[in-house]
Scaffold this active site. Sequence first.
Site, mmCIF file in Angstrom:
data_model
loop_
_atom_site.group_PDB
_atom_site.id
_atom_site.type_symbol
_atom_site.label_atom_id
_atom_site.label_comp_id
_atom_site.label_asym_id
_atom_site.label_seq_id
_atom_site.Cartn_x
_atom_site.Cartn_y
_atom_site.Cartn_z
ATOM 1 N N HIS A 264 68.557 54.139 5.250
ATOM 2 C CA HIS A 264 69.208 53.727 3.998
ATOM 3 C C HIS A 264 70.122 52.519 4.227
ATOM 4 O O HIS A 264 71.046 52.288 3.455
ATOM 5 C CB HIS A 264 70.004 54.876 3.384
ATOM 6 N N SER B 83 71.577 24.024 4.767
ATOM 7 C CA SER B 83 72.020 23.929 3.380
ATOM 8 C C SER B 83 72.379 22.489 3.082
ATOM 9 O O SER B 83 72.943 21.787 3.926
ATOM 10 C CB SER B 83 73.240 24.835 3.156
#
Length: 436
Positions: free
Chosen positions: A145, A266
């Site tokens: 999870h 970026s």
Amino acid sequence: MIPRYSRPEMTALWSAETRFRIWFEIEAHATDALADLGVVPKEAAAALWRWWDTNPAIDVPAIDAIEAVTKHDVIAFLTWVAEHVGDEARFMHQGMTSSDVLDTCLSVQLTRAADILLADLDALLDVLKRRAHEHKLTPTIGRSHGIHAEPVTFGLKLAEAYAEFSRNRDRLAFARADIATCAISGAVGTFANIDPAVEAHVAAKLGLSVEPVSTQVIPRDRHAMFFATLGVIASSIERLAVEVRHLQRTEVLEAEEYFSPGQKGSSAMPHKRNPVLTENLTGLARMVRGYVTPALENVALWHERDISHSSVERYIGPDATITLDFALSRLTGVIDKLLVYPERMQKNLDRMGGLVHSQRVLLALTQAGVSREDSYRLVQRNAMKVWESDGALSLAELLKNDPEVTAAISPQEIDARFDLGYHLKHVDTIFGRVFG
């Protein structure tokens, strides 16, 4: 498929020139068989091959120009060949229908595409095996999870991927065999105007098997199985890509894609090192899976034949195989150059104050005579203090200061349950199962 996500060998397989060359081979081999049966003159078959042996260029624009008039691609091709071969060309296509050429050609292309993809999988498997053994005993946290669970090794993560892609290789090999059939059975598939021996001859020459019953087309359940297999492989690519993407998150940073000199992450933030390749693989996997549903819908054709499948396959045949070929190659490169950070893995293992060993303490308490319910309660109440402290507290120390716990097991027994090596004792067994 756009060139950005294409590789030359697979792209060439789906070119118009390759398609027309396969069409010619089907027609010429069929004419050979018809000549052997005495249906057409032997000179007719010889004339076809004599022209072919001159290595003629396939004039795709000329064929397209004929099709613009005939509105039929196979007739356009036959007309173009006849213009070059001469009178003997009239014996081509005796008793055949267009689907005999189109479907058999598609089988050849998908079979050859599968061979390229199988080679891609072999290359990926080699890299996964090498990196798995490299990190066989590199401890890292296992997560369920998305939450810290118990220790594993990074090698086990890669061994899981190796086993999964091994299964995918087996699936693709089966799908390749299933799609590799030839249909030269004439209108509605009854062989009324062409002997089954012709089909057998063409199949043998092209490395195919005969389709037991082909109506006027090869049954599309075969194609559905093939493209569904490609979809499963794409999902496996995404599963491994998502794992890398998660591990590259700044908060985790246990592994990351290779960042080459001069690479930019970026346009705005010079510090960024983004998982662009594995994000790309996630997108490509979605595209490959997107071709599965149209292939399934192609199964239900009308009666002995319609062409509702034709336009679909002109898209999905090239696009699915070209995309998957590119994706497998990209994934191989990612794993080959993957940067792995064992120190960060260890830091993350230690981050939560030993919570990863909670099950071992639970089991020790039950073995010491404490009920499972009480054992769970005792461990959990201490574990939650560690959790809420964000790992600042030590589970082992809290347990050793809990009189209900130490009434059942000693501090020394508690410490023994925090041994990382305990979790790795069967790694060799698992590797033996996976790699033999």
